[in-house]
Structure formats: structure tokens, C-alpha cells
Design an enzyme around this catalytic site. Structure first.
Site, PDB file in Angstrom:
ATOM      1  N   LYS A  22      27.931  60.243  37.007  1.00 16.21           N
ATOM      2  CA  LYS A  22      26.614  60.864  37.281  1.00 16.21           C
ATOM      3  C   LYS A  22      26.806  62.166  38.050  1.00 16.21           C
ATOM      4  CE  LYS A  22      24.262  59.770  41.080  1.00 16.21           C
ATOM      5  NZ  LYS A  22      23.709  60.854  41.912  1.00 16.21           N
ATOM      6  N   ASN A  23      27.633  62.128  39.094  1.00 21.42           N
ATOM      7  CA  ASN A  23      27.767  63.303  39.962  1.00 21.42           C
ATOM      8  C   ASN A  23      28.513  64.456  39.296  1.00 21.42           C
ATOM      9  OD1 ASN A  23      26.282  62.090  41.909  1.00 21.42           O
ATOM     10  ND2 ASN A  23      27.960  61.765  43.369  1.00 21.42           N
ATOM     11  N   CYS A 115      16.543  63.104  53.461  1.00 24.49           N
ATOM     12  CA  CYS A 115      16.445  61.828  52.775  1.00 24.49           C
ATOM     13  C   CYS A 115      17.007  60.768  53.708  1.00 24.49           C
ATOM     14  CB  CYS A 115      17.181  61.851  51.445  1.00 24.49           C
ATOM     15  SG  CYS A 115      18.928  62.085  51.606  1.00 24.49           S
ATOM     16  N   ARG A 120      20.657  66.609  55.457  1.00 28.33           N
ATOM     17  CA  ARG A 120      21.108  67.251  54.229  1.00 28.33           C
ATOM     18  C   ARG A 120      20.626  68.702  54.030  1.00 28.33           C
ATOM     19  NH1 ARG A 120      21.827  62.987  49.492  1.00 28.33           N
ATOM     20  NH2 ARG A 120      23.645  64.281  49.176  1.00 28.33           N
ATOM     21  N   ASP A 309      30.209  57.639  49.421  1.00 33.03           N
ATOM     22  CA  ASP A 309      29.415  56.946  48.401  1.00 33.03           C
ATOM     23  C   ASP A 309      29.919  55.534  48.114  1.00 33.03           C
ATOM     24  OD1 ASP A 309      27.748  59.085  48.212  1.00 33.03           O
ATOM     25  OD2 ASP A 309      28.489  59.824  46.288  1.00 33.03           O
ATOM     26  N   ARG A 401      18.757  55.251  39.601  1.00 34.31           N
ATOM     27  CA  ARG A 401      19.082  56.672  39.691  1.00 34.31           C
ATOM     28  C   ARG A 401      20.531  56.928  39.288  1.00 34.31           C
ATOM     29  NH1 ARG A 401      19.108  58.724  45.198  1.00 34.31           N
ATOM     30  NH2 ARG A 401      20.377  60.190  44.042  1.00 34.31           N
TER      31      ARG A 401
END
Ligand code: UD1
Length: 422
Positions: A22-23, A115, A120, A309, A401
Site C-alpha cells: 500500500k505504502n 491524526c 504529523r 508500522d 484502509r
């Protein structure tokens, strides 16, 4: 809103295919804005974050077709204003800023909010783009960057107080491909996703060297062209399934991952007493749950060190690993929301100053829990796999997500999970 019910106690067996990253997909999709030609990107995971990026590209004027993991994009004409309604839903949409600025000489994008995992900021992105000659203005929550005479290569250091920035490096690298002259980024992020983006850009005709090290050099070119590219495996999804296999598995096979991207996560799983055995090519491994387990000490840091992560998922594994584990998140010190939920399931965790001290308990017990962010929700799913009873996880949109069909993949491994549609 969908919920996931995880019935604890099933043994995971069999094989799972790891999806594309995804990233890596998000900045690569954004990078297609740099050319008017067709681009074809394969192994883009079907998750809501990549869907948002496709919608953003659509609203910027791109023609996008998507089927079975392949996305075909043509950005014939590009608008300069990224729509607030779409951008606000995903922080990573900030990575359209560099490519639009480079192609159009102007971009307007909403300033991303904070968030749950922390404040961030995007100061380093802006510092880098300013160094390339962009003028930055902020008004009404929007950032406008202009470079009417084009961008000019420059030397810069993108190190922040928490180290390098991944999307900041991506943004500057993308913008610099079309700048006049040479750009040098010192203290660049070296994550595999940055390397995948650099490879994508180089096959479009960019001249980038040093991706994967702390110094990236970009020699600007006049134009980039269309290309076909296959995204790298998702190392965080792979790590999550490694942790699931260690928690509740019996010889679980992970296919289509990359050993070289998994060194620290593999080491942490092994240090806690489990075995991970890769094939020679390094794209397949078997995870075996260990018999003598022990707590570990971990500290998240920029790649090649242990990824933030994978902090929440490892915390879930260590919650039932005998002994004391100490987990420090140096990148996002506030990223411990999952610990409060794990404690509701009986975990013994104390969080202070960005560090969690976990005393492994014999078993967790199911409770209704709430997902607070993407990786925290994965941690709750892992905890549910061996908890006594049925764990009900709400706010499932967080997990959707970034994990492609996670409930189906777990079902294939023999887990008892059900998605309840609200
Ligand atoms: C990316 C990943 C995210 C991961 C994070 C850290 C994507 C889509 N997301 O996010 O999953 O958790 O890397 O590995 O790839 N910072 C600043 N100023 C800035 C930018 C960042 O101070 O302008 C700080 C952040 O607050 C954080 C650290 O730098 O403490 C690293 O953040 P960064 O690498 O920028 O995260 P993202 O690229 O947003």
C-alpha cells in the site's frame, strides 16, 4: 459501519499470499501525474487508501481504469487544486503536491490535520520544495505552492527531529525529476517504498541515484514518459501475518514477500522464540510457533531498523508472550492507543513517555474493542486470534484502509472470523 468478530482459539494453517505494498502504491500512483503518457501499475492492493488515491487522480483530470490489481492511468491534463473532501480522508494524499507542482508550476492542497498517531506536520516537505524554488502560501487551511519559472535543483537536508521523512523524501524526489539541474537530498528516507518509487521514476526516464541510502541525487530531465511497473510486496502486511502465525499458527507459509525488507521484523519474531525459515530466493517463508517463548526489547526507528508500522502488532504478540517486553516508539511516541484496548482484553501493559512495558499474560479474554488506526486495528485482530471468546472489533474501516481482504485471508488460514455488515 462493519464490525469484525474474531472467535479465539483456532489454529492457523496453510499458506497466504502477501499483497502489493500500500505504502509503495500511493506515491507511485501520484507519480503518474508527472507524465501525460499511459502508465500501468500492477499489484496495487485493493484497499480503501489506494481507492482514495485513484479518486483523487480522477478528480485531478486523470483517466483511470482498475481491474484485478492492475491500474492503468493517463493524466493527459492535470488540474492544480486537489479537492479538500478527498484529500482530508487520507494523509498520504499530500504526495500529489510534488508532482503537480513540477508539472503545472502551481498546486493547491489542503493542509493535512493531525491524526491519532500524532501531530504529523509537513514542514519538511515544504522546506524541500521551497529549496527547489517554490513559493509557499497558506490560507484557509490550504497550502499553495507556485513556481512560475519552473523548479531549480538544489542541495538540502531533510532531517527532522524524528529522523528522515518518507513521504517528504518522495515529494521532493518527484518534484526534482523535472527541475532544472541537480538536486541532492541529504538525510533522505531509505525505506523500500522510496526505492520502489525511485525505480518507477527512473523507468519513466528520471535520473535518480542513491535511493535506499541517506543521500539521493536527482538530475532533472525535461520530460518523463509512460511505463509499466509492478509494486513491491507489502512488508507490513507480511509482518502482520508473521505475527499472526507466531501467535496462533502451525507452520504457516507466507508467499510473495521479500526477505531483505523483513530483516528486523523477522529478528524480533525469532528473538521472542519462534522460527522463520525463508527459501533461497527469499520470497517465501514458513513461520513456526516456538515452544520456549520470551519477552523482547524493541525500538522503532527509520528503515532499516524496526518499523513503527509493526509496533502495534508486535505489542499484541508480546501481550501473551511470557516475560517482560519493552517497546519504544521513537517515531510516533503517541502511537499506543491499541494498548488501552488490549488492556480491556486483560493485557498487562504500562505506557509512559512513548514506551510500553508489557508483562506477558497466559491468555487474553475477548471484549468489544475499537480500532483507532490502521495498524492498531491489526493488533486487535491478532489479539482476538488466541483470546478466550469472541472479540468484536468496531470501526473496521481503519483496517480496510491498508489490509487487502484481511478477513478472507485469515479465513483461508482457518481462523474463525466474521464480518458483520451494519
Ligand atoms: C510514512 C508511512 C507511514 C509510516 C511513516 C513512518 C506512507 C503512506 N506512510 O508516513 O505508514 O508510519 O512513514 O515510517 O508511506 N515529520 C516531521 N515533519 C514533516 C514530516 C514528518 O516532523 O514534514 C516527522 C513525523 O511527525 C514523524 C517522522 O517525521 O515523527 C516520520 O514521519 P514520515 O516519515 O514523514 O511519515 P509519513 O511519510 O507521513
Amino acid at each position: 459501519m462493519d464490525k469484525l468478530i474474531v472467535h479465539g482459539g483456532a489454529t492457523l494453517k496453510g499458506a497466504v499470499n502477501i499483497s502489493g505494498s500500500k505504502n509503495a502504491s500511493l506515491p507511485i500512483l501520484a507519480a503518474t501525474l508527472l507524465t501525460e503518457d499511459d502508465c500501468i501499475i500492477r499489484r496495487v492492493p485493493d484497499v480503501s487508501d489506494t481507492n482514495y488515491m485513484v479518486q483523487i487522480l480522477n478528480s485531478l483530470g486523470a483517466e483511470v481504469e482498475r481491474s484485478s490489481g492492475t491500474v492503468r492511468i493517463k493524466c493527459g491534463e492535470v488540474m492544480e487544486v486537489a479537492p479538500y473532501d478527498l484529500v482530508r480522508r487520507m494523509r498520504a494524499s499530500i504526495c500529489v503536491m510534488g508532482p503537480i507542482l513540477a508539472r503545472q508550476g502551481r498546486v493547491v492542497v489542503s493542509l493535512p490535520g493531525g491524526c491519532v498517531i500524532g501531530d504529523r506536520p509537513v514542514d519538511l516537505h515544504l522546506m524541500g520544495l521551497k529549496a527547489l524554488g517554490a513559493k509557499v502560501e497558506m490560507e484557509g487551511g490550504d497550502i499553495t505552492l507556485t513556481a512560475p519559472d519552473g523548479l531549480k535543483g538544489a542541495a538540502m537536508d531533510l532531517r527532522g527531529t524524528s529522523g528522515p521523512t518518507v513521504l517528504g523524501t518522495d515529494n521532493v524526489m518527484m518534484a526534482a525529476t523535472l527541475a532544472e539541474g541537480v538536486t541532492t537530498i541529504e538525510s533522505a528516507a531509505a525505506e523500500p517504498e522510496v526505492v520502489d518509487l525511485a525505480n518507477f521514476l527512473n523507468s519513466m526516464g528520471a535520473k535518480i541515484t542513491g535511493a535506499g541510502t541517506r543521500r539521493i541525487t536527482i538530475e532533472g530531465v525535461e520530460k518523463l514518459h509512460g511505463v509499466e511497473h509492478t509494486v513491491i510486496p507489502d512488508r507490513i502486511e507480511a509482518g502482520t501475518f508473521m505475527a499472526a502465525a507466531a501467535l496462533a499458527g502451525e507452520d504457516v507459509v507466507l508467499n510473495r514477500l521479500c526477505r531483505d525488507h523483513m530483516i528486523e521484523v523477522t529478528a524480533a519474531i525469532e528473538e521472542s522464540g519462534h522460527t522463520v525459515e525463508f527459501n533461497e530466493a527469499g520470497d517465501r517463508c514458513v513461520v513456526r510457533r516456538g515452544e520456549i517463548l520470551r519477552g523482547v526489547e524493541l525500538e522503532t526507528a527509520p528503515y532499516p531498523k524496526y518499523p513503527t508500522d509493526m509496533q502495534a502488532q508486535m505489542t499484541a504478540l508480546l501481550a501473551t508472550t511470557p516475560g517482560i517486553s519493552v517497546i519504544k516508539d521513537a517515531i510516533f511516541p503517541q502511537r499506543f492507543m491499541h494498548c488501552a484496548e488490549l488492556k480491556r482484553m486483560g493485557a498487562d501493559i504500562k505506557v509512559k513517555d512513548g514506551t510500553a512495558v508489557v508483562r506477558g499474560v497466559a491468555q487474553l479474554s475477548a471484549a468489544p474493542v475499537m480500532a483507532s488506526d490502521l495498524r492498531a486495528s491489526a493488533a486487535l485482530v491478532l489479539a482476538g486470534l488466541t483470546a478466550k471468546g469472541a472479540t468484536e472489533i468496531s470501526r473496521l474501516y481503519h483496517i480496510d484502509r491498508g489490509y487487502e481482504h484481511i478477513d478472507e485471508k485469515l479465513l483461508m488460514l482457518g481462523a474463525h472470523v466474521e464480518r458483520l455488515q451494519a
